[in-house]
Design an enzyme around this catalytic site. Structure first.
Site, PDB file in Angstrom:
ATOM      1  N   GLU B  29       0.830  -1.192   0.000  1.00  0.00           N
ATOM      2  CA  GLU B  29       0.000   0.000   0.000  1.00  0.00           C
ATOM      3  C   GLU B  29       0.873   1.253   0.000  1.00  0.00           C
ATOM      4  O   GLU B  29       1.755   1.393   0.839  1.00  0.00           O
ATOM      5  CB  GLU B  29      -0.934  -0.036   1.217  1.00  0.00           C
ATOM      6  CG  GLU B  29      -1.957  -1.171   1.080  1.00  0.00           C
ATOM      7  CD  GLU B  29      -2.589  -1.608   2.397  1.00  0.00           C
ATOM      8  OE1 GLU B  29      -2.303  -1.017   3.451  1.00  0.00           O
ATOM      9  OE2 GLU B  29      -3.388  -2.574   2.359  1.00  0.00           O
ATOM     10  N   GLU B  58      -5.600  -6.535   1.971  1.00  0.00           N
ATOM     11  CA  GLU B  58      -4.436  -7.297   2.428  1.00  0.00           C
ATOM     12  C   GLU B  58      -4.582  -8.782   2.143  1.00  0.00           C
ATOM     13  O   GLU B  58      -3.622  -9.459   1.771  1.00  0.00           O
ATOM     14  CB  GLU B  58      -4.198  -7.074   3.929  1.00  0.00           C
ATOM     15  CG  GLU B  58      -3.752  -5.661   4.277  1.00  0.00           C
ATOM     16  CD  GLU B  58      -4.901  -4.663   4.305  1.00  0.00           C
ATOM     17  OE1 GLU B  58      -6.081  -5.105   4.295  1.00  0.00           O
ATOM     18  OE2 GLU B  58      -4.637  -3.439   4.313  1.00  0.00           O
ATOM     19  N   HIS B 128      -1.569  -0.548  16.290  1.00  0.00           N
ATOM     20  CA  HIS B 128      -0.419  -0.320  15.405  1.00  0.00           C
ATOM     21  C   HIS B 128       0.900  -0.729  16.043  1.00  0.00           C
ATOM     22  O   HIS B 128       1.952  -0.394  15.515  1.00  0.00           O
ATOM     23  CB  HIS B 128      -0.317   1.164  15.016  1.00  0.00           C
ATOM     24  CG  HIS B 128      -1.303   1.604  13.981  1.00  0.00           C
ATOM     25  ND1 HIS B 128      -2.649   1.662  14.229  1.00  0.00           N
ATOM     26  CD2 HIS B 128      -1.139   1.999  12.697  1.00  0.00           C
ATOM     27  CE1 HIS B 128      -3.279   2.096  13.135  1.00  0.00           C
ATOM     28  NE2 HIS B 128      -2.385   2.294  12.194  1.00  0.00           N
TER      29      HIS B 128
END
Ligand SMILES: Cc1ncc(C[n+]2csc(CCOP(=O)(O)OP(=O)(O)O)c2C)c(N)n1
Ligand SMILES: [Mg+2]
Lengths: 323, 321
Positions: B29, B58, B128
């Site tokens: 990406e 994904e 994250h």
């Protein structure tokens, strides 16, 4: 296999039909452990689609995958040996019914994770074409798979990048016991349309109609078109899986089953042949399968010491689990 | 000697392998503009066919890479966030990893999964900041965590050349490192390295924590002689190299930025104690069980293994035996 060859189509549906019946006998006899998902009733789809493909085109199949592997040209004897878990099998006894693969004839494997194979096939076709080969691919999946996000992502990727993949939905009305009406909002064709992908609905019980629709789609793809979808309406004649032979599940009304079974792809295609030719094909299929059963049962069982063979292509060896 | 930054080491590994081998392609990406500052310059050099910017799909592009690999490519798939590996665990484990065995050796799946910025990025919070390398070691996918720029180059090159899937974790905590590297070279998979020699205790440190372990070893140098072992590859693990070290020191401490239960530290300790009689009970410093990294910086740091904890663990091990 290209060109409208009614005998080839008949031979193929008949081969798959009798292969499955012999395989069920071997399940009952305990020679095939784990059972199978019979392709009975759906033979016309694999045969019709593969009739439109060339030898180096690529295919992925499903958990109900014997028909796809056979129609693309795998040796029935090595296929049956695989089901019996022998080293003489296509996958040396490492894959079994749900993972049978024959890369030599372009079968990148039956795949037992519903909806997973479409993206794999898309990548494989893309890479082959990047290397200059004029190949297309066909990926088979059931009506259950159209609710899997990963398949819809694959639709998007194939359409976006114009990878010539024929997405073949075998709509047999059920995902295990779940009817389409209970699972699919919208339609299969609507999913294709959402990605700008042309789709064709076809009578999956008629091998000739499937071949025509597939050949037309493949011709458009070879001429530079992007992916297409075929929704083949079909009916599964037998159990979702042979375990149902022992445990009857109540989800298909007997009248519906009788009605579904009345449209038999083997008979529909067989009626197009001279009876003498049909009888000849039947006899030769029987001879092939007799030999296949003998070959399968004569194959050696794998040595347990080789259980980790092929785990790594790089030559890495895994630690064993023992003491 | 030329200075090499960790990120440029990754860039250079990609560019060198793409130059050397036409079958190498990169997917991910926002890679065309090098949003993660790794694929810098690749689009211009190799074109959009081999540097493919993907939609946010994904699962599809991970399996697309599997299929491309089955047809002869050596794809590198870049992931923007370590936690995205949870989305594609299915595609990597059920397909990429299982295909060679399930097909009886008919195929290879040489895909590299590259995660630039694994672990905490400070301030990016729960979704994250994961460091799930032990999951891939658990399922038997080759897993590397380079600690230095030279290793980032060398391990990524080896990952791309490997005929099996390899996950490359480039820890956020190491991305800003620079070092003098004369000529970057491939680093063999599965081979650890002693970063500092010592006699009293072996500290195994994973990824960016190698540098914390070296700092702690230096601090403790008046009291104890600490050996620092950097495994570099977590699967297959260089147990022979580690056992050699522990046989000399007799003590073992592991510092690992993964969760405690079923973490790589537990596996390292278990394997060593199967083979070596230690002078003192081994210790590990890890994230807590079930770690979710909280947002506030002080909380984020509190959940990651730190130097104080490592110092304490080493001292306890020395006291115990
Ligand atoms: C992702 C996934 N979910 C569930 C299963 C278990 N399962 C195997 S076959 C099947 C039904 C699939 O239905 P469909 O796609 O319509 O194919 P059919 O069996 O009708 O040929 C299910 C639920 C699976 N194999 N993979
Ligand atoms: Mg179905």
């Amino acid at each position: 296999m290209t060109g409208p060859d009614p005998v080839w189509l008949y031979r193929t549906v008949r081969l798959i039909r009798r292969f499955e019946e012999r395989a069920i006998e071997l399940v009952d006899a305990g020679e095939i452990v784990g059972g199978i998902h019979p392709y009975l009733g759906q033979e016309g789809i694999a045969a019709g689609v593969c009739a439109a493909l060339a030898a180096d085109d690529l295919v992925t199949g499903t958990h109900r995958g014997h028909g796809h592997v056979l129609a693309k040209g795998a040796d029935p004897a090595r296929m049956l040996a695989e089901l019996c878990g022998r080293v003489t099998g296509l996958n040396r006894g490492r894959g079994g019914s749900m993972h049978a693969a024959d890369f030599g004839v372009g079968v990148l494997g039956a795949n037992a994770i519903v909806g997973a194979a479409g993206a794999i096939l898309t990548g494989a076709v893309w890479e082959r074409r990047r290397r200059g080969a004029d190949v297309v691919g066909a990926t088979f999946f059931g009506d259950g798979a159209v609710n899997e996000g990963m398949l819809l992502e694959a639709f998007n990727l194939a359409a976006l990048w114009q990878v010539p993949v024929l997405f073949v939905c075998e709509n047999n009305g059920y995902a295990t016991t779940m009817p389409v009406a209970g699972a699919v909002a919208g339609t299969v064709a609507g999913r294709a349309a959402a990605f700008g992908m042309p789709s064709t609905a076809v009578d999956g019980q008629d091998p000739e109609r499937v071949r025509e629709a597939s050949a037309a789609a493949v011709a458009r793809m070879r001429a530079g078109g992007g992916p297409e979808l075929i929704e083949a309406h079909t009916y599964r004649f037998d159990a979702h899986h042979t375990f149902e032979h022992r445990v009857r599940l109540d989800y298909r009304p007997p009248e519906e089953v009788a009605e579904g079974r009345s449209r038999d792809p083997v008979d529909i295609q067989g009626a197009r042949l001279d009876p003498a030719v049909r009888a000849e094909v039947d006899a030769s299929v029987e001879a092939v399968l007799d030999a296949a059963v003998d070959f399968a049962l004569a194959g050696p069982h794998p040595d347990p010491a080789t259980a980790l063979d092929h785990l790594y292509a790089s030559g890495l060896t895994a630690r064993t689990g023992g003491g | 000697m030329p200075r090499l930054s960790y990120r440029r080491a990754l860039t250079r590994a990609l560019a060198d392998e793409m130059t050397r081998d036409e079958s190498v392609v990169v997917l991910g990406e926002d890679i065309r503009v090098a949003a993660a500052n790794v694929t810098t310059g690749l689009l211009k050099k190799f074109g959009p066919e081999r540097v493919r910017d993907t939609p946010l799909s994904e699962q599809a592009f991970t399996s697309f890479a599997t299929g491309a690999a089955l047809a002869g490519a050596r794809p590198v798939v870049e992931f923007q966030i370590p936690s995205l590996l949870f989305l594609v665990f299915e595609q990597i484990v059920n397909h990429a990893h299982k295909f060679p065995l399930m097909t009886g050796g008919q195929c290879a799946v040489p895909v590299t999964y590259l995660v630039p910025g694994s672990g905490s990025r400070t301030g990016w919070a729960g979704q994250h900041s994961d460091h799930p390398y032990a999951l891939f070691a658990h399922v038997g996918v080759t897993t590397v965590v380079p600690a230095t720029p030279a290793d980032a180059y060398g391990l990524l090159v080896s990952a791309i050349r490997c005929d099996d899937p390899v996950v490359v974790f480039a820890p956020a905590g190491a991305l800003d490192l620079r070092e003098d590297v004369a000529e970057p070279a491939p680093v063999p998979l599965g081979r650890g390295v002693v970063r500092r020699s010592g006699d009293d205790v072996t500290v195994v440190a994973v990824g960016h924590l190698v540098h914390d372990a070296l700092a702690v070893a230096e601090e403790l140098s008046g009291q104890a002689s600490v050996e620092v072992f950097d495994p570099r590859t977590l699967y297959p693990f260089d147990f022979d190299g580690l056992v050699d070290s522990v046989r000399r020191t007799g003590r073992l401490v592991v510092v690992d930025d993964g969760n405690r239960s079923c973490g790589i530290a537990g596996e390292i300790i278990a394997t060593v104690v199967e083979r070596v009689r230690l002078a003192a009970p081994p210790r590990r410093v890890t994230r807590p069980d079930g770690a979710v990294l909280p947002f506030a910086p002080a909380l984020d740091r509190a959940v990651q293994p730190g130097r104080d904890q490592l110092t304490a663990a080493i001292q306890l091990t020395l006291k115990d035996g």
